[in-house]
Scaffold this motif. Structure first.
Motif, PDB file in Angstrom:
ATOM      1  N   ILE A 107      -9.200  -0.309   3.593  1.00 29.62           N
ATOM      2  CA  ILE A 107      -7.928  -1.039   3.702  1.00 29.62           C
ATOM      3  C   ILE A 107      -7.385  -1.397   2.321  1.00 29.62           C
ATOM      4  CG2 ILE A 107      -6.890  -3.214   4.480  1.00 29.62           C
ATOM      5  CD1 ILE A 107      -8.837  -3.059   6.906  1.00 29.62           C
ATOM      6  N   THR A 108      -8.268  -1.820   1.420  1.00 30.58           N
ATOM      7  CA  THR A 108      -7.847  -2.170   0.053  1.00 30.58           C
ATOM      8  C   THR A 108      -7.364  -0.934  -0.702  1.00 30.58           C
ATOM      9  OG1 THR A 108      -9.477  -3.967   0.018  1.00 30.58           O
ATOM     10  CG2 THR A 108      -8.581  -3.255  -2.101  1.00 30.58           C
ATOM     11  N   ALA A 109      -8.101   0.172  -0.561  1.00 31.16           N
ATOM     12  CA  ALA A 109      -7.740   1.401  -1.282  1.00 31.16           C
ATOM     13  C   ALA A 109      -6.419   1.978  -0.788  1.00 31.16           C
ATOM     14  CB  ALA A 109      -8.851   2.433  -1.137  1.00 31.16           C
ATOM     15  N   MET A 110      -6.125   1.807   0.514  1.00 26.46           N
ATOM     16  CA  MET A 110      -4.914   2.405   1.092  1.00 26.46           C
ATOM     17  C   MET A 110      -3.769   1.419   1.254  1.00 26.46           C
ATOM     18  SD  MET A 110      -6.373   5.162   3.847  1.00 26.46           S
ATOM     19  CE  MET A 110      -7.779   4.225   4.419  1.00 26.46           C
ATOM     20  N   GLN A 136      -0.540  -0.877  -0.131  1.00 25.46           N
ATOM     21  CA  GLN A 136       0.610  -0.444  -0.939  1.00 25.46           C
ATOM     22  C   GLN A 136       0.361  -0.590  -2.435  1.00 25.46           C
ATOM     23  OE1 GLN A 136       3.680  -2.756   1.289  1.00 25.46           O
ATOM     24  NE2 GLN A 136       4.709  -0.783   1.496  1.00 25.46           N
ATOM     25  N   SER A 137      -0.533  -1.501  -2.791  1.00 21.98           N
ATOM     26  CA  SER A 137      -0.881  -1.672  -4.205  1.00 21.98           C
ATOM     27  C   SER A 137      -2.270  -1.112  -4.508  1.00 21.98           C
ATOM     28  CB  SER A 137      -0.837  -3.163  -4.579  1.00 21.98           C
ATOM     29  OG  SER A 137      -1.727  -3.908  -3.766  1.00 21.98           O
ATOM     30  N   GLY A 138      -2.806  -0.319  -3.581  1.00 28.73           N
ATOM     31  CA  GLY A 138      -4.151   0.213  -3.721  1.00 28.73           C
ATOM     32  C   GLY A 138      -4.230   1.420  -4.642  1.00 28.73           C
ATOM     33  N   VAL A 139      -5.473   1.857  -4.870  1.00 29.85           N
ATOM     34  CA  VAL A 139      -5.730   2.934  -5.825  1.00 29.85           C
ATOM     35  C   VAL A 139      -5.137   4.262  -5.369  1.00 29.85           C
ATOM     36  CG1 VAL A 139      -7.991   3.493  -4.796  1.00 29.85           C
ATOM     37  CG2 VAL A 139      -7.538   4.047  -7.183  1.00 29.85           C
ATOM     38  N   ILE A 140      -5.077   4.507  -4.058  1.00 29.31           N
ATOM     39  CA  ILE A 140      -4.551   5.787  -3.561  1.00 29.31           C
ATOM     40  C   ILE A 140      -3.065   5.898  -3.827  1.00 29.31           C
ATOM     41  CG2 ILE A 140      -4.140   7.164  -1.478  1.00 29.31           C
ATOM     42  CD1 ILE A 140      -6.812   6.172  -0.420  1.00 29.31           C
ATOM     43  N   ASN A 141      -2.323   4.837  -3.525  1.00 34.19           N
ATOM     44  CA  ASN A 141      -0.885   4.848  -3.816  1.00 34.19           C
ATOM     45  C   ASN A 141      -0.627   4.939  -5.322  1.00 34.19           C
ATOM     46  OD1 ASN A 141       0.926   4.770  -1.500  1.00 34.19           O
ATOM     47  ND2 ASN A 141      -0.144   2.886  -0.938  1.00 34.19           N
ATOM     48  N   GLU A 142      -1.425   4.225  -6.108  1.00 34.44           N
ATOM     49  CA  GLU A 142      -1.276   4.281  -7.565  1.00 34.44           C
ATOM     50  C   GLU A 142      -1.508   5.703  -8.086  1.00 34.44           C
ATOM     51  OE1 GLU A 142      -0.325   1.997  -9.700  1.00 34.44           O
ATOM     52  OE2 GLU A 142      -0.122   0.367  -8.234  1.00 34.44           O
ATOM     53  N   LEU A 143      -2.524   6.367  -7.547  1.00 35.34           N
ATOM     54  CA  LEU A 143      -2.840   7.731  -7.975  1.00 35.34           C
ATOM     55  C   LEU A 143      -1.747   8.709  -7.571  1.00 35.34           C
ATOM     56  CD1 LEU A 143      -4.914   9.688  -9.223  1.00 35.34           C
ATOM     57  CD2 LEU A 143      -5.959   9.886  -6.953  1.00 35.34           C
ATOM     58  N   LEU A 144      -1.245   8.584  -6.348  1.00 32.85           N
ATOM     59  CA  LEU A 144      -0.184   9.477  -5.869  1.00 32.85           C
ATOM     60  C   LEU A 144       1.101   9.287  -6.675  1.00 32.85           C
ATOM     61  CD1 LEU A 144      -0.698   9.198  -1.997  1.00 32.85           C
ATOM     62  CD2 LEU A 144      -1.286  11.139  -3.460  1.00 32.85           C
ATOM     63  N   MET A 145       1.395   8.054  -7.015  1.00 35.82           N
ATOM     64  CA  MET A 145       2.588   7.791  -7.823  1.00 35.82           C
ATOM     65  C   MET A 145       2.392   8.277  -9.261  1.00 35.82           C
ATOM     66  SD  MET A 145       3.761   4.033  -6.390  1.00 35.82           S
ATOM     67  CE  MET A 145       5.214   3.956  -7.424  1.00 35.82           C
ATOM     68  N   TYR A 146       1.189   8.140  -9.779  1.00 35.69           N
ATOM     69  CA  TYR A 146       0.893   8.623 -11.131  1.00 35.69           C
ATOM     70  C   TYR A 146       1.040  10.140 -11.229  1.00 35.69           C
ATOM     71  CZ  TYR A 146      -1.768   9.684 -15.363  1.00 35.69           C
ATOM     72  OH  TYR A 146      -2.165  10.157 -16.593  1.00 35.69           O
ATOM     73  N   LEU A 147       0.673  10.836 -10.154  1.00 30.13           N
ATOM     74  CA  LEU A 147       0.793  12.303 -10.104  1.00 30.13           C
ATOM     75  C   LEU A 147       2.192  12.751  -9.679  1.00 30.13           C
ATOM     76  CD1 LEU A 147      -2.647  13.105  -8.401  1.00 30.13           C
ATOM     77  CD2 LEU A 147      -2.057  13.400 -10.828  1.00 30.13           C
ATOM     78  N   HIS A 148       3.084  11.780  -9.450  1.00 31.96           N
ATOM     79  CA  HIS A 148       4.479  12.045  -9.051  1.00 31.96           C
ATOM     80  C   HIS A 148       4.561  12.792  -7.716  1.00 31.96           C
ATOM     81  CE1 HIS A 148       5.776  10.626 -12.971  1.00 31.96           C
ATOM     82  NE2 HIS A 148       4.917  11.462 -13.551  1.00 31.96           N
ATOM     83  N   LEU A 149       3.600  12.506  -6.834  1.00 34.05           N
ATOM     84  CA  LEU A 149       3.635  13.111  -5.505  1.00 34.05           C
ATOM     85  C   LEU A 149       4.466  12.276  -4.539  1.00 34.05           C
ATOM     86  CD1 LEU A 149      -0.112  14.202  -5.197  1.00 34.05           C
ATOM     87  CD2 LEU A 149       1.860  15.659  -5.706  1.00 34.05           C
ATOM     88  N   ILE A 150       4.595  10.994  -4.820  1.00 35.53           N
ATOM     89  CA  ILE A 150       5.452  10.112  -4.022  1.00 35.53           C
ATOM     90  C   ILE A 150       6.274   9.250  -4.970  1.00 35.53           C
ATOM     91  CG2 ILE A 150       3.919  10.031  -2.007  1.00 35.53           C
ATOM     92  CD1 ILE A 150       2.884   7.343  -3.027  1.00 35.53           C
TER      93      ILE A 150
END
Length: 320
Positions: A148-151, A153-167
């Protein structure tokens, strides 16, 4: 005539292969029988004795009246169960998440076992294998909190996807009912892959290394060795474990769904065991809850027998 003789000899071989139980053999193996006795007693007490309670499913059971004082209603609770729309929602969710867990859980365990088996650095292999076991011993309460923490809106998965410009904007994974089955499956794979790979890895260690050496002499690549030697050699183990897991297809529990779920995804998180808990025991409908339990047991046994029969006819590994 020759075919008749062959059939007779085949029958004689089969008869000869059947071992008869005699007092002499029992005396020879009395130590093994004595060692297995506590487990047989445990099985009888905790697995078979509670089956007497199935009688509740055919009664309008009231705790104060007991087994003998409650009114018989026959198949009423089963009819009510099959007339409940919520039951089919729970059944669909259970089978859906069960199939996803079975398919991707098996594939991930086999892939991970092959990857470990191909490692040539023994120290790194042992460390990786040990680390991969650890999530199995972690409580689902902890795993659900991590997921739940990783997924979030401020979690690591969203951060990674935004860093890779996927979202462009964070995704609220936990508030999307269509993603819930995938979240449960991925969480389960992360938790159990290392543990489930143990048996496959053990089976791979028993493969004759001379077959790999012969394949190398013939110029076979590592991938071809895996495809033509490793996988065929553990095929019977894969099938036996698949049959056992198919039997548990409908018994996926409710801890994952309850801990990862919320009010928004409640319809996708409802499974058979949670349905039995909420609409059976939770509403003091003990007979209704027992009927659900019997349905689960019958389906599980049926699935095992069907797929075991298929495996037996195709000449692959089977349980019975």
């Amino acid at each position: 005539m020759e075919s008749v003789k062959l059939l007779k000899t085949d029958k004689e071989i089969r008869k000869g292969s059947k071992k008869k139980i005699t007092w002499k053999k029992i005396k020879e193996q009395k130590l093994l029988i004595f060692m297995s006795l506590p487990f047989v007693i445990w099985l009888m007490i905790f697995a078979y004795a509670p089956l007497v309670g199935w009688i509740i499913a055919f009664q309008n059971y009231k705790p104060q009246n007991g087994f003998f004082g409650s009114d018989w209603v026959g198949l009423k609770h089963f009819i009510d169960l099959f007339n409940e729309p919520m039951f089919y929602t729970a059944l669909k969710n259970t089978l859906g998440m069960g199939l996803l867990g079975l398919i991707f859980g098996t594939l991930s365990a086999i892939t991970f076992a092959i990857a470990l088996n191909e490692l040539r650095f023994s120290k790194f292999k042992k460390i990786t294998q040990t680390i991969s076991y650890l999530p199995h011993f972690v409580s689902w309460v902890v795993v659900a909190n991590i997921a739940i923490t990783a997924m979030s809106q401020s979690g690591v998965i969203n951060e990674l996807l935004m860093y890779l410009h996927l979202i462009d904007a964070p995704i609220n994974f936990m508030a999307d009912p269509n993603k819930f089955w995938g979240i449960v499956t991925i969480s389960d794979i992360w938790k159990e892959t290392g543990w489930n790979a143990i048996i496959y890895l053990a089976a791979m260690t028993s493969i004759d290394q001379e077959m790999y050496e012969a394949a190398q002499v013939d110029g076979a690549s590592r991938f071809k060795q895996i495809w033509h030697i490793t996988l065929p050699s553990i095929r019977s183990i894969i099938i036996i474990l698949m049959i056992m897991n198919i039997g548990n297809l409908i018994n996926i529990g409710f801890e994952k769904q309850m801990l990862l779920g919320n009010n928004i995804v409640a319809d996708k998180a409802l499974v058979i065991e949670k349905y039995a808990l909420d609409y059976g025991i939770g509403m003091f409908r003990y007979s209704f809850g027992t009927a659900i339990g019997i349905f689960k047991s019958v389906v599980s046994v049926g699935l095992i027998l069907i797929f075991n029969g298929i495996a037996k006819k195709t000449g692959e590994g089977h349980l019975m």
